[in-house]
Design an enzyme around this catalytic site. Structure first.
Site, PDB file in Angstrom:
ATOM      1  N   GLU A 122      -2.082  -5.196   3.369  1.00  8.75           N
ATOM      2  CA  GLU A 122      -1.889  -3.863   2.790  1.00  8.75           C
ATOM      3  C   GLU A 122      -0.480  -3.334   3.070  1.00  8.75           C
ATOM      4  O   GLU A 122       0.121  -2.665   2.225  1.00  8.75           O
ATOM      5  CB  GLU A 122      -2.945  -2.907   3.331  1.00  8.75           C
ATOM      6  N   GLU A 142     -11.871  -7.775   6.166  1.00  9.84           N
ATOM      7  CA  GLU A 142     -12.652  -6.591   6.552  1.00  9.84           C
ATOM      8  C   GLU A 142     -14.123  -6.731   6.215  1.00  9.84           C
ATOM      9  O   GLU A 142     -14.988  -6.190   6.916  1.00  9.84           O
ATOM     10  CB  GLU A 142     -12.076  -5.340   5.867  1.00  9.84           C
TER      11      GLU A 142
END
Length: 271
Positions: A122, A142
């Site tokens: 990210e 995640e």
């Protein structure tokens, strides 16, 4: 951060290191072994990028990871295990100092030198351009920890084919630099020893470019991202964006036209 020439300094606890070369700022995330980011490091990164944003002498930034194995492994799970919440104060720029920093209208290059997973991927996606080493690897794991890759969930389906983005988000599988390049997530793939020289060459090229145009490009993209095509045209035509209005009234715009007529390279002054 406005010293002329080249300089080095350590920021805070050495987790965020900066180097200035002319108009280029190099930011190195240095938290061995995995360059994971906790809230304190994220706040330090935000301060660095906010200072870069506000310093007229700096035109381009490069973000890379210390060492040769990790670019960034994302959120520091040790800090999380010790009680740091996902809603902690990550600073003015959000996680990693970049992805939510207001009015960042200068180019940022990510030089991905190794593993970029979770929040590390990210962070790379928050840059404008990404150069990756051949050994770089990416993932959004995640899903395996029962949590949300929030920034990637927003950004990936806008950056690549929808079903591939969904696969990466839903499975958390690893993919290499060549696949990232194939889907358009990275601009260039290079040998590890050439990574930073390539990033610096690109930064030097951009630093010589028209800063007011870069600012107008970045603000225009942000402001029109969710608008219809006609509404976006109307916004730009009516000069409702500060950077666009500044550009159209600038010395640099007149200089660009005159340099074309004179058959010479323009001299950009940023005003």
């Amino acid at each position: 951060m406005t010293h002329p020439g080249k300089s080095d300094n350590a920021n805070g606890d050495n987790a965020v290191r900066t180097r200035i070369d002319g108009a280029v700022l190099e930011v190195v995330l240095h938290r061995p072994k995995a360059n994971a980011i906790d809230a304190a490091t994220s706040r330090a990164m935000g301060r660095v990028f906010a200072a870069f944003r506000d310093d007229p002498a700096l035109r381009v930034a490069i973000i890379s990871g210390g060492g040769d194995k990790f670019f960034c492994a994302g959120w520091d799970l040790k800090a999380a295990a010790e009680g740091e919440a996902a809603t902690a104060d990550f600073g003015v720029g959000g996680f990693g100092g970049l992805q939510e920093l207001p009015d960042l209208n200068k180019p940022v290059i990510a030089a991905v030198n190794g593993i970029a997973c979770g929040g590390g991927l990210e962070l790379a996606l928050s840059a404008d351009l990404i150069v990756a080493s051949e050994s770089a690897k990416f993932a959004l794991p995640e899903i395996h920890a029962g949590t949300l890759a929030d920034a990637a969930t927003i950004k990936l389906p806008r950056r690549m084919p929808h079903h591939i983005a969904m696969e990466l988000l839903l499975t958390g599988r690893w993919f290499d630099a060549q696949e990232a390049h194939r889907w358009g997530l990275v601009n260039q793939v290079t040998a590890a020893k050439e990574l930073l020289p390539r990033a610096h060459a690109l930064a030097t090229q951009l630093a010589a470019g028209p800063p007011l145009v870069f600012a107008a490009i970045k603000e225009s993209i942000r402001a029109t991202e969710t608008l219809s095509t006609q509404a976006a045209f109307d916004m730009l035509r009516e000069q409702r964006l500060a950077t666009v209005k500044t550009l159209y009234a600038s010395e640099d715009m007149r200089e660009g036209a005159q340099a074309f007529l004179d058959k010479r390279a323009p001299v950009w002054k940023g005003r």
